[in-house]
Design an enzyme around this catalytic site. Structure first.
Site, PDB file in Angstrom:
ATOM      1  N   HIS A  17     -85.219  51.076  21.574  1.00  0.00           N
ATOM      2  CA  HIS A  17     -85.359  49.987  22.560  1.00  0.00           C
ATOM      3  C   HIS A  17     -86.866  49.374  22.275  1.00  0.00           C
ATOM      4  CE1 HIS A  17     -84.846  47.718  26.502  1.00  0.00           C
ATOM      5  NE2 HIS A  17     -86.030  47.356  26.144  1.00  0.00           N
ATOM      6  N   HIS A  19     -89.314  45.422  21.543  1.00  0.00           N
ATOM      7  CA  HIS A  19     -89.614  44.274  21.684  1.00  0.00           C
ATOM      8  C   HIS A  19     -90.429  43.717  20.600  1.00  0.00           C
ATOM      9  CE1 HIS A  19     -87.487  43.665  25.498  1.00  0.00           C
ATOM     10  NE2 HIS A  19     -87.832  44.566  25.620  1.00  0.00           N
ATOM     11  N   LYS A 104     -77.213  43.175  24.942  1.00  0.00           N
ATOM     12  CA  LYS A 104     -78.184  43.540  26.154  1.00  0.00           C
ATOM     13  C   LYS A 104     -77.949  42.364  27.283  1.00  0.00           C
ATOM     14  CE  LYS A 104     -81.708  45.156  28.073  1.00  0.00           C
ATOM     15  NZ  LYS A 104     -83.093  44.910  27.745  1.00  0.00           N
ATOM     16  N   HIS A 141     -80.207  46.389  31.438  1.00  0.00           N
ATOM     17  CA  HIS A 141     -81.167  46.316  32.286  1.00  0.00           C
ATOM     18  C   HIS A 141     -80.898  46.725  33.560  1.00  0.00           C
ATOM     19  CE1 HIS A 141     -85.722  45.330  33.090  1.00  0.00           C
ATOM     20  NE2 HIS A 141     -84.885  45.481  34.351  1.00  0.00           N
ATOM     21  N   HIS A 179     -84.280  52.192  29.595  1.00  0.00           N
ATOM     22  CA  HIS A 179     -85.666  52.454  30.192  1.00  0.00           C
ATOM     23  C   HIS A 179     -85.588  53.000  31.459  1.00  0.00           C
ATOM     24  CE1 HIS A 179     -84.880  48.245  31.401  1.00  0.00           C
ATOM     25  NE2 HIS A 179     -85.622  47.851  30.427  1.00  0.00           N
ATOM     26  N   ASP A 256     -89.327  50.587  24.798  1.00  0.00           N
ATOM     27  CA  ASP A 256     -89.697  49.341  25.425  1.00  0.00           C
ATOM     28  C   ASP A 256     -90.907  48.838  25.078  1.00  0.00           C
ATOM     29  OD1 ASP A 256     -88.463  47.206  26.806  1.00  0.00           O
ATOM     30  OD2 ASP A 256     -89.384  48.082  28.944  1.00  0.00           O
TER      31      ASP A 256
END
Ligand code: DOR
Ligand code: ZN
Length: 352
Positions: A17, A19, A104, A141, A179, A256
């Site tokens: 995970h 970004h 996602k 999420h 997460h 994350d």
């Protein structure tokens, strides 16, 4: 392995995970991740979001161009798509055929660049049905967004009101609860079994293993420790640490790591996200060592993720040494700077 070693060898881990954004900041953050991990799942919450296979391929090309510029040839980005109310079953089947690893699910308004997210999962029925049929994972999420629900309760309420009904409706859908931050989530995933097989797993970040919600307020407000889902009470941190170090293959590494420029964090309405990519493995090693479970790190970091995604485990080995590393107070981020997690402090474990 002794549980107080000064050096550990692991199969090279992956980050399930991550970004990395786009444009001029991508190169800087990608370098940190590629130094440690063989692969990473790239989150699609760009502006505009990566909602189609064609957009994902173009994004993958930009990632590859940055890897080339860095001279990195040992890192593979794993691409995802952003689920919307309008995602079609055809796009799901196309994504599966083209090697996209997951969709996602951001509840609209839950976090950074989630405005185009799902307003109501009922609208995604056709896409979810197709995902279940082809074996495409849904990456979740897990927070409700209603303003009446206390921010510290949003994950627990999500389990009861969204996740459990979703799993009842689509019992074979592969889900990664991303997460996780609460005891409720850790226990839900630990205890989940449908028809003798486990369709749900969870990623856990370094910050949720190492910090509780006090860290957002120690001596003043600490914007660099603010992420979503927000850090919780100590009892939750302990439950997460227990899950991560238990050897249960339903829990695996996902940092994350979410870069925001220093100015976007240190402001009246600061962005959510911790930048952990700089020494993520050192942070995880510290967490596992704190409970004498370094021997469980390899499963969590290197085996359970690829197993869940039906991808091969890495073969290369890496070595972590117990050698204090100073974390810089700032790092370059395109034309700006970023403040990494634990800036200005030392971390006991470093990658050789
Ligand atoms: O803290 C977070 N930052 N949580 C998320 O869910 C998104 C992420 C980001 O993209 O900045
Ligand atoms: Zn994320």
């Amino acid at each position: 392995m002794s549980n107080s070693p000064t050096q550990i060898q692991l199969t090279q881990p992956d980050d399930w995970h991550l970004h990395i954004r786009d444009g001029d900041v991508m190169k800087d953050v990608l370098a940190d991740t590629a130094r440690q991990f063989a692969r990473a799942i790239i989150m699609p919450n760009l502006k505009p979001p990566i909602t189609t296979v064609d957009l994902a391929k173009a994004y993958q090309d930009r990632i590859q161009a940055n890897l080339n510029a860095l001279g990195v040839n040992s890192f593979t980005p794993l691409m995802t798509l952003y689920l919307t109310d309008n995602t079609s079953a055809d796009e799901v089947r196309k994504a599966m055929a083209e090697g996209i690893v997951g969709f996602k699910f951001y509840p609209a308004g839950a976090t950074t660049n989630s405005d185009a997210g799902v307003s109501d999962l009922k609208r995604c029925h056709a896409a979810l049905e197709a995902m279940q049929a082809v074996g495409m994972p849904l990456l979740v999420h897990g927070e409700v967004t209603s303003s009446e629900i206390d921010i510290f309760d949003r994950e627990a309420v999500f389990i009861d009101t969204v996740l459990e009904p979703l799993r009842k409706k689509f019992p074979d859908l592969k889900i990664v609860f991303e997460h996780i931050t609460t005891k409720q989530a850790a226990h839900y995933v630990r205890d989940a079994m449908t028809g003798g097989k486990n369709t749900i797993a969870a990623t856990i970040t370094p910050q949720h293993l190492l910090m509780n919600r006090n860290a957002i307020f120690t001596g003043g407000i600490r914007p660099h420790n603010y992420c979503l889902p927000v850090l919780k009470r100590e009892e939750h941190r302990i439950a997460l640490l227990e899950a991560a170090t238990s050897g249960n293959s339903s829990f695996f590494l996902g940092t994350d790591s979410a870069p925001h420029a220093k100015g976007a964090k240190e402001t009246a309405c600061g962005c959510a996200g911790c930048y952990s990519a700089f020494n993520a493995l050192g942070l995880y090693a510290e967490a596992f060592e704190s409970v004498g479970k370094l021997d469980q790190l390899e499963g969590f970091a290197s085996f359970f993720g690829p197993d869940f995604y039906s991808l091969p485990r890495n073969s290369k080995k890496i070595t972590l040494v117990k050698q204090a590393q100073n974390i810089p107070s700032e790092l370059p981020l395109g034309y700006a700077t970023i403040v990494p997690l634990r800036a200005g402090e030392t971390i006991a474990w470093s990658l050789v």
